[in-house]
Design a protein around this motif. Structure first.
Motif, PDB file in Angstrom:
ATOM      1  N   GLU A  22       0.830  -1.201   0.000  1.00 34.28           N
ATOM      2  CA  GLU A  22       0.000   0.000   0.000  1.00 34.28           C
ATOM      3  C   GLU A  22       0.867   1.254   0.000  1.00 34.28           C
ATOM      4  OE1 GLU A  22      -4.095   1.619   2.141  1.00 34.28           O
ATOM      5  OE2 GLU A  22      -2.956  -0.037   3.046  1.00 34.28           O
ATOM      6  N   VAL A  23       1.991   1.208   0.718  1.00 34.02           N
ATOM      7  CA  VAL A  23       2.915   2.344   0.726  1.00 34.02           C
ATOM      8  C   VAL A  23       3.437   2.605  -0.683  1.00 34.02           C
ATOM      9  CG1 VAL A  23       5.156   3.169   1.541  1.00 34.02           C
ATOM     10  CG2 VAL A  23       3.604   2.008   3.129  1.00 34.02           C
ATOM     11  N   ASP A  24       3.821   1.539  -1.382  1.00 34.74           N
ATOM     12  CA  ASP A  24       4.318   1.704  -2.749  1.00 34.74           C
ATOM     13  C   ASP A  24       3.229   2.254  -3.662  1.00 34.74           C
ATOM     14  OD1 ASP A  24       6.893   0.931  -2.230  1.00 34.74           O
ATOM     15  OD2 ASP A  24       6.610  -1.149  -2.826  1.00 34.74           O
ATOM     16  N   SER A  25       1.999   1.813  -3.450  1.00 37.41           N
ATOM     17  CA  SER A  25       0.882   2.335  -4.239  1.00 37.41           C
ATOM     18  C   SER A  25       0.718   3.832  -4.007  1.00 37.41           C
ATOM     19  CB  SER A  25      -0.404   1.598  -3.873  1.00 37.41           C
ATOM     20  OG  SER A  25      -1.518   2.164  -4.524  1.00 37.41           O
ATOM     21  N   PHE A  26       0.825   4.259  -2.738  1.00 43.79           N
ATOM     22  CA  PHE A  26       0.768   5.690  -2.422  1.00 43.79           C
ATOM     23  C   PHE A  26       1.870   6.448  -3.159  1.00 43.79           C
ATOM     24  CE2 PHE A  26      -1.083   4.704   2.047  1.00 43.79           C
ATOM     25  CZ  PHE A  26      -2.354   4.617   1.512  1.00 43.79           C
ATOM     26  N   PHE A  27       3.084   5.890  -3.111  1.00 41.60           N
ATOM     27  CA  PHE A  27       4.217   6.579  -3.728  1.00 41.60           C
ATOM     28  C   PHE A  27       3.976   6.791  -5.221  1.00 41.60           C
ATOM     29  CE2 PHE A  27       8.115   6.298  -6.221  1.00 41.60           C
ATOM     30  CZ  PHE A  27       8.771   7.430  -5.777  1.00 41.60           C
ATOM     31  N   TYR A  28       3.524   5.747  -5.901  1.00 42.46           N
ATOM     32  CA  TYR A  28       3.339   5.869  -7.349  1.00 42.46           C
ATOM     33  C   TYR A  28       2.215   6.835  -7.697  1.00 42.46           C
ATOM     34  CZ  TYR A  28       6.624   2.034  -7.956  1.00 42.46           C
ATOM     35  OH  TYR A  28       7.762   1.257  -7.957  1.00 42.46           O
ATOM     36  N   ARG A  29       1.186   6.887  -6.859  1.00 42.63           N
ATOM     37  CA  ARG A  29       0.110   7.848  -7.105  1.00 42.63           C
ATOM     38  C   ARG A  29       0.599   9.278  -6.887  1.00 42.63           C
ATOM     39  NH1 ARG A  29      -5.670   5.801  -4.941  1.00 42.63           N
ATOM     40  NH2 ARG A  29      -6.258   7.649  -6.137  1.00 42.63           N
ATOM     41  N   LEU A  30       1.401   9.473  -5.861  1.00 43.76           N
ATOM     42  CA  LEU A  30       1.961  10.800  -5.608  1.00 43.76           C
ATOM     43  C   LEU A  30       2.935  11.202  -6.705  1.00 43.76           C
ATOM     44  CD1 LEU A  30       2.585  10.449  -1.762  1.00 43.76           C
ATOM     45  CD2 LEU A  30       0.802  11.822  -2.862  1.00 43.76           C
ATOM     46  N   ALA A  31       3.729  10.238  -7.165  1.00 38.15           N
ATOM     47  CA  ALA A  31       4.694  10.525  -8.224  1.00 38.15           C
ATOM     48  C   ALA A  31       3.989  10.935  -9.509  1.00 38.15           C
ATOM     49  CB  ALA A  31       5.577   9.309  -8.473  1.00 38.15           C
ATOM     50  N   GLU A  32       2.872  10.286  -9.784  1.00 37.09           N
ATOM     51  CA  GLU A  32       2.135  10.639 -11.001  1.00 37.09           C
ATOM     52  C   GLU A  32       1.543  12.043 -10.887  1.00 37.09           C
ATOM     53  OE1 GLU A  32      -1.216   8.783 -14.037  1.00 37.09           O
ATOM     54  OE2 GLU A  32      -0.746   7.740 -12.177  1.00 37.09           O
ATOM     55  N   ASP A  33       1.059  12.367  -9.686  1.00 33.85           N
ATOM     56  CA  ASP A  33       0.412  13.666  -9.516  1.00 33.85           C
ATOM     57  C   ASP A  33       1.425  14.801  -9.386  1.00 33.85           C
ATOM     58  OD1 ASP A  33      -2.473  14.591  -9.155  1.00 33.85           O
ATOM     59  OD2 ASP A  33      -1.473  15.669  -7.542  1.00 33.85           O
ATOM     60  N   TYR A  34       2.475  14.598  -8.610  1.00 31.80           N
ATOM     61  CA  TYR A  34       3.422  15.670  -8.331  1.00 31.80           C
ATOM     62  C   TYR A  34       4.570  15.762  -9.343  1.00 31.80           C
ATOM     63  CZ  TYR A  34       1.172  15.774  -3.715  1.00 31.80           C
ATOM     64  OH  TYR A  34       0.272  15.861  -2.688  1.00 31.80           O
ATOM     65  N   LEU A  35       4.885  14.626 -10.002  1.00 26.55           N
ATOM     66  CA  LEU A  35       6.004  14.619 -10.942  1.00 26.55           C
ATOM     67  C   LEU A  35       5.579  14.353 -12.380  1.00 26.55           C
ATOM     68  CD1 LEU A  35       8.521  12.490  -8.823  1.00 26.55           C
ATOM     69  CD2 LEU A  35       8.418  14.988  -9.000  1.00 26.55           C
ATOM     70  N   GLY A  36       4.358  13.834 -12.548  1.00 31.16           N
ATOM     71  CA  GLY A  36       3.892  13.512 -13.893  1.00 31.16           C
ATOM     72  C   GLY A  36       4.470  12.227 -14.436  1.00 31.16           C
ATOM     73  N   ALA A  54       8.562  19.724  -5.172  1.00 25.28           N
ATOM     74  CA  ALA A  54       8.030  18.359  -5.231  1.00 25.28           C
ATOM     75  C   ALA A  54       8.286  17.632  -3.921  1.00 25.28           C
ATOM     76  CB  ALA A  54       8.645  17.604  -6.403  1.00 25.28           C
ATOM     77  N   LYS A  55       9.479  17.830  -3.360  1.00 24.10           N
ATOM     78  CA  LYS A  55       9.809  17.195  -2.084  1.00 24.10           C
ATOM     79  C   LYS A  55       8.865  17.689  -0.985  1.00 24.10           C
ATOM     80  CE  LYS A  55      13.677  16.639   1.151  1.00 24.10           C
ATOM     81  NZ  LYS A  55      15.089  16.995   1.425  1.00 24.10           N
ATOM     82  N   GLU A  56       8.593  18.972  -0.994  1.00 26.68           N
ATOM     83  CA  GLU A  56       7.678  19.547  -0.014  1.00 26.68           C
ATOM     84  C   GLU A  56       6.287  18.931  -0.150  1.00 26.68           C
ATOM     85  OE1 GLU A  56       5.556  23.867   0.914  1.00 26.68           O
ATOM     86  OE2 GLU A  56       7.378  23.796  -0.306  1.00 26.68           O
ATOM     87  N   ASN A  57       5.832  18.770  -1.392  1.00 23.21           N
ATOM     88  CA  ASN A  57       4.523  18.170  -1.627  1.00 23.21           C
ATOM     89  C   ASN A  57       4.459  16.737  -1.103  1.00 23.21           C
ATOM     90  OD1 ASN A  57       3.483  20.463  -2.865  1.00 23.21           O
ATOM     91  ND2 ASN A  57       4.019  19.790  -4.931  1.00 23.21           N
ATOM     92  N   PHE A  58       5.515  15.974  -1.378  1.00 25.51           N
ATOM     93  CA  PHE A  58       5.554  14.578  -0.926  1.00 25.51           C
ATOM     94  C   PHE A  58       5.487  14.496   0.592  1.00 25.51           C
ATOM     95  CE2 PHE A  58       6.789  13.189  -5.161  1.00 25.51           C
ATOM     96  CZ  PHE A  58       6.380  11.867  -5.198  1.00 25.51           C
ATOM     97  N   ALA A  61       2.166  15.338   2.033  1.00 30.78           N
ATOM     98  CA  ALA A  61       1.243  14.209   1.859  1.00 30.78           C
ATOM     99  C   ALA A  61       1.530  13.110   2.869  1.00 30.78           C
ATOM    100  CB  ALA A  61       1.336  13.670   0.437  1.00 30.78           C
ATOM    101  N   LEU A  62       2.807  12.856   3.153  1.00 32.32           N
ATOM    102  CA  LEU A  62       3.174  11.819   4.124  1.00 32.32           C
ATOM    103  C   LEU A  62       2.604  12.140   5.502  1.00 32.32           C
ATOM    104  CD1 LEU A  62       6.895  10.954   3.276  1.00 32.32           C
ATOM    105  CD2 LEU A  62       4.820   9.764   2.588  1.00 32.32           C
ATOM    106  N   LYS A  63       2.688  13.396   5.877  1.00 36.93           N
ATOM    107  CA  LYS A  63       2.151  13.808   7.180  1.00 36.93           C
ATOM    108  C   LYS A  63       0.662  13.514   7.264  1.00 36.93           C
ATOM    109  CE  LYS A  63       1.909  17.827  10.261  1.00 36.93           C
ATOM    110  NZ  LYS A  63       2.260  19.270  10.420  1.00 36.93           N
ATOM    111  N   ARG A  64      -0.055  13.786   6.198  1.00 36.24           N
ATOM    112  CA  ARG A  64      -1.496  13.542   6.181  1.00 36.24           C
ATOM    113  C   ARG A  64      -1.801  12.046   6.128  1.00 36.24           C
ATOM    114  NH1 ARG A  64      -3.560  17.773   1.653  1.00 36.24           N
ATOM    115  NH2 ARG A  64      -5.632  16.994   2.288  1.00 36.24           N
ATOM    116  N   LEU A  65      -0.993  11.288   5.408  1.00 37.01           N
ATOM    117  CA  LEU A  65      -1.184   9.836   5.351  1.00 37.01           C
ATOM    118  C   LEU A  65      -0.952   9.197   6.721  1.00 37.01           C
ATOM    119  CD1 LEU A  65       0.493   9.059   1.917  1.00 37.01           C
ATOM    120  CD2 LEU A  65      -1.908   8.638   2.494  1.00 37.01           C
ATOM    121  N   LYS A  66      -0.021   9.748   7.495  1.00 32.32           N
ATOM    122  CA  LYS A  66       0.220   9.223   8.843  1.00 32.32           C
ATOM    123  C   LYS A  66      -0.997   9.424   9.740  1.00 32.32           C
ATOM    124  CE  LYS A  66       5.254   9.797   8.954  1.00 32.32           C
ATOM    125  NZ  LYS A  66       6.379  10.523   9.583  1.00 32.32           N
ATOM    126  N   ASN A  67      -1.802  10.410   9.420  1.00 35.10           N
ATOM    127  CA  ASN A  67      -3.047  10.641  10.157  1.00 35.10           C
ATOM    128  C   ASN A  67      -4.213   9.861   9.554  1.00 35.10           C
ATOM    129  OD1 ASN A  67      -2.051  12.438  12.137  1.00 35.10           O
ATOM    130  ND2 ASN A  67      -2.138  14.137  10.670  1.00 35.10           N
TER     131      ASN A  67
END
Length: 281
Positions: A22-36, A54-58, A61-67
């Protein structure tokens, strides 16, 4: 920081909160949205330096995912039956089971023309928009009590350029000024309060309870009103389709039979759970 290092950082930050897949799925979704970058393109750019933005965006998002905030709300969008839909805490995040409901309706009505379709408790408009997108000559109306949900649904319709009318009405008290409806569909609130203990934090803490829960003492409240509305609005050959609580299939079927519907079926989802009631007058 390189992209490969960012991916490892995401894994380390979230490993105590979610399974690795699930973590990897999150990463790829974020990469598509923030990096294209698609999943494949990520592997081609592993050594690329990530911009500060981009790093700031990631990491935001991680902070919100932890919640346990749903990633769909973080990205403010989700996919449903081939459509990209805006979602936010005013609407439920569409589930795969609801795609099965849509697929059933489309498969059974794709060759019919000039259908009148009404979607009760429309939320994000996912059902109404998917049906209108595939049943091209249908006149589709979505109904909801929530002003915020309807704003989201109308935004989705405008962005997708799919013609759907949205009305603000309370299914439990309002009448529907539409006659000769061919398809009345609904995914109403059906989760009993006692079932909250089975649900994850991301649902309980973020998704709208108004669209989810019903009282333990009257869990079929919405179906009773849907059945009554159907009797007043359906055409002679009209049909009702409802997504239902997997634990209450027999009870929901009996409710429609008691309301004098001539044929009532319960259909199971891909996991073998009672999920859809289909009823004819």
């Amino acid at each position: 920081m390189r992209l490969q290092e960012l991916q490892e950082a995401v894994r380390q930050e979230l490993k105590e909160y979610y399974p690795l897949t699930e973590v990897d799925s999150f990463f790829y979704r974020l990469a598509e949205d923030y990096l294209g970058y698609t999943r494949f393109e990520v592997s081609l750019h592993e050594q690329e330096e990530i911009s500060a933005k981009a790093k700031e965006n990631f990491f935001s998002a991680l902070k919100r995912l932890k919640n346990h905030e749903p990633i769909q709300y973080i990205l403010r969008k989700t996919e449903f039956y081939g459509l990209s839909l805006a979602v936010n805490p005013t609407v439920l995040i569409p589930r795969p089971e609801t795609e099965e409901l849509v697929d059933l309706i489309i498969s059974q009505h794709k060759d019919r023309q000039d259908l009148t379709v009404v979607d009760l408790c429309t939320g994000s408009g996912c059902i109404a928009l998917a049906l209108a997108n595939h049943l091209k000559s249908a006149e589709v109306t979505g109904v909801d009590i929530s002003t915020g949900a309807l704003e989201t649904a109308r935004y989705n319709a405008a962005q997708l350029q799919i013609p759907v009318t949205f009305l603000e009405k309370d299914v439990l008290t309002g009448s529907l000024d539409i006659k000769n409806v061919d398809i009345l569909v609904s995914n109403p609130p059906y989760v009993r309060n006692l079932e909250q203990k089975e649900m994850s934090a991301n649902v309980l803490n973020y998704e709208p309870h108004l669209a989810l829960f019903v009282e333990n003492e009257d869990p079929l409240l919405f179906y009773r009103y849907i059945a009554e509305m159907a009797k007043k609005t359906l055409s002679p050959t009209g049909v009702v389709y409802c997504e239902i609580n997997e634990y209450l299939g027999k009870e929901t079927k009996q409710l429609f039979k008691d309301a004098r519907f001539s044929m009532v079926e319960v259909k199971k989802d891909l996991f073998g759970k009672d999920r859809i009631v289909k009823a004819f007058l």
